[in-house]
Write an enzyme that holds these catalytic residues in place. Structure first.
Site, short mmCIF file in Angstrom:
data_model
loop_
_atom_site.label_atom_id
_atom_site.label_comp_id
_atom_site.label_asym_id
_atom_site.label_seq_id
_atom_site.Cartn_x
_atom_site.Cartn_y
_atom_site.Cartn_z
N HIS A 47 0.95 -1.19 -0.14
CA HIS A 47 -0.11 0.05 0.00
C HIS A 47 0.76 1.12 -0.02
CE1 HIS A 47 -3.95 -1.84 1.76
NE2 HIS A 47 -3.49 -2.47 0.89
N TYR A 87 -9.31 5.34 7.71
CA TYR A 87 -9.46 5.71 9.31
C TYR A 87 -10.28 6.89 9.10
CZ TYR A 87 -5.01 3.40 10.44
OH TYR A 87 -3.92 2.63 10.78
N PRO A 91 -3.95 0.09 18.90
CA PRO A 91 -3.42 -0.53 17.45
C PRO A 91 -3.76 0.52 16.19
CG PRO A 91 -5.42 -1.13 18.12
CD PRO A 91 -4.99 -0.69 19.32
N LYS A 121 1.39 -0.23 15.20
CA LYS A 121 2.75 -0.32 15.69
C LYS A 121 3.28 -1.47 16.54
CE LYS A 121 4.11 3.35 13.64
NZ LYS A 121 5.00 3.08 12.79
N TYR A 137 4.26 6.49 10.46
CA TYR A 137 3.42 5.49 10.02
C TYR A 137 4.37 4.29 9.35
CZ TYR A 137 -0.98 2.86 8.92
OH TYR A 137 -1.81 2.02 8.93
#
Length: 391
Positions: free
Chosen positions: A72, A201, A294, A298, A384
């Site tokens: 991704h 998200y 979550p 990580k 990220y």
């Protein structure tokens, strides 16, 4: 039994550490409370950072990941009537991979089995001894109830929150910091193709929602729910209705595809860090030392980063008689742990609804800044996807 490194825990951290040590000619024995089948089937993380994938590639564990995983470029951030894509590759040069922890575990277990790694599953009464000496040991009862002892030069605790290793750091030495969040995640696995090409998200007045995936035919989705939620009170229809609302079904023509739900669970959200991560000949790695919510993807990546720092430190200690890297392991590992703990907290508090309407305005302000500022987007992308192992 005698070995150089006794590893407690046969999850990804423990098996990856045994793999890295074996490549340097260091022997280890692994003990695990659960069965091999249970460890292999645990549903956990699904997003691997760029540095995690590079490490797995470098030690011969990336073949199936590259063939069957899904690369991704970024994620979507969303709130009502708005959806924005953050392209991590454009921002940092780093992508992420969607490849479930169950698959990572399969790859590690297969590699260790092929190498003849000694692993004792379904052990009980595990105890650590003589950690302040150069000959520490681990005792346990094997599956037949026979008491066994492993004498080693080093003990490594990779046994998560509930194993004995964390308590091996004396109370007079250890400190902990914890944040318990006032909400949980209701997570589901569904046998339906993902309705999105990359993770979503979503901030919503009803609560956070997330659309992830495990494969081209299996979707992983989450809903913010109150702590103490009984999963039985959420029917399949109620779950899909809430997901459709929070993820914006029908918004700009986008549609959420429902399907058969095969697994439901409620996951409490908390942050926890115990310091130090080393005492005497005991070293902690992964969830034995730290827990993150979550939201920032990580947990597994931090465990990988821990053992990637620890393995060469143990090589220096055991082969070169150089204690320097081992002495600095805790400090070095904790720099990344706290960076990722902060990022996970930041993502969590930016996206989850609280009882204070003031927070909602702050959250929407942050979301607008991150999605409209290249500097803001790059900061999220670096944390990220792009932190190097030795950060």
């Amino acid at each position: 039994m005698r070995t150089e490194v006794a590893i407690i825990g046969a999850g990804p951290a423990g098996l990856l550490l045994s793999h890295l040590l074996a490549q340097d000619g260091i022997e280890s024995i692994v003990v695990e409370t659960r069965s091999a089948e249970y460890v292999a089937s645990r549903i956990r993380a699904g997003v691997l950072e760029h540095s995690t994938v590079e490490l797995l590639d470098s030690v011969g564990l990336g073949g199936r990941l590259r063939a069957e995983g899904d690369e991704h470029r970024g994620i979507y951030l969303q709130w009502p009537e708005e959806r924005h894509h953050l392209d991590f590759v454009d921002l940092t040069g780093c992508s992420v991979w969607v490849y479930g922890q169950t698959e990572v575990q399969k790859d590690l277990a297969a590699a260790r089995s092929a190498a003849g790694q000694e692993i004792h599953y379904e052990v009980t009464d595990t105890a650590l001894h003589d950690l302040d000496t150069e000959r520490p040991s681990v005792s346990f009862k094997d599956i037949d109830g026979t008491r066994q002892t492993i004498e080693a030069a080093v003990v490594v605790g990779c046994d998560g929150s509930f194993g004995p290793s964390r308590a091996g750091i004396p109370q007079t030495v250890r400190e902990s910091a914890e944040r318990v969040y006032p909400y949980s995640w209701l997570g589901i696995l569904a046998d339906v193709a993902p309705s999105t090409d990359e993770l979503i998200y979503a901030w919503h007045p009803d609560g956070f929602a997330m659309h992830s995936m495990r494969s081209a035919t299996v979707s992983r989705l989450y809903l913010q729910v109150p702590n103490g939620t009984d999963v039985s009170t959420w029917s399949d229809d109620r779950i899909w209705d809430a997901l459709a609302t929070r993820l914006g079904h029908g918004q700009n023509g986008w549609r959420l595809r429902p399907g058969p739900i095969t697994e439901k669970s409620v996951l409490p959200m908390r942050s926890f860090v115990q310091t130090p991560m080393r005492h005497g000949r005991l070293f902690l790695a992964g969830d034995a030392a730290h827990i993150v919510p979550p939201t920032g993807a990580k947990g597994l990546n931090l465990a990988v980063a821990d053992v990637a720092v620890l393995a060469p430190a143990l090589l220096a200690l055991l082969r070169k008689k150089d204690a320097g890297p081992a002495n600095s392991y805790s400090e070095n590992a904790l720099r990344r742990v706290w960076r990722c703990t902060h990022f996970s907290w930041w993502m969590t508090t930016m996206l989850h609804i609280s009882e204070d309407p003031f927070d909602a305005h702050l959250q929407l302000s942050q979301l607008r800044w991150v999605t409209s500022s290249e500097a803001g987007a790059a900061g999220l992308a670096e944390n990220y996807a792009g932190l190097p192992i030795g950060f």
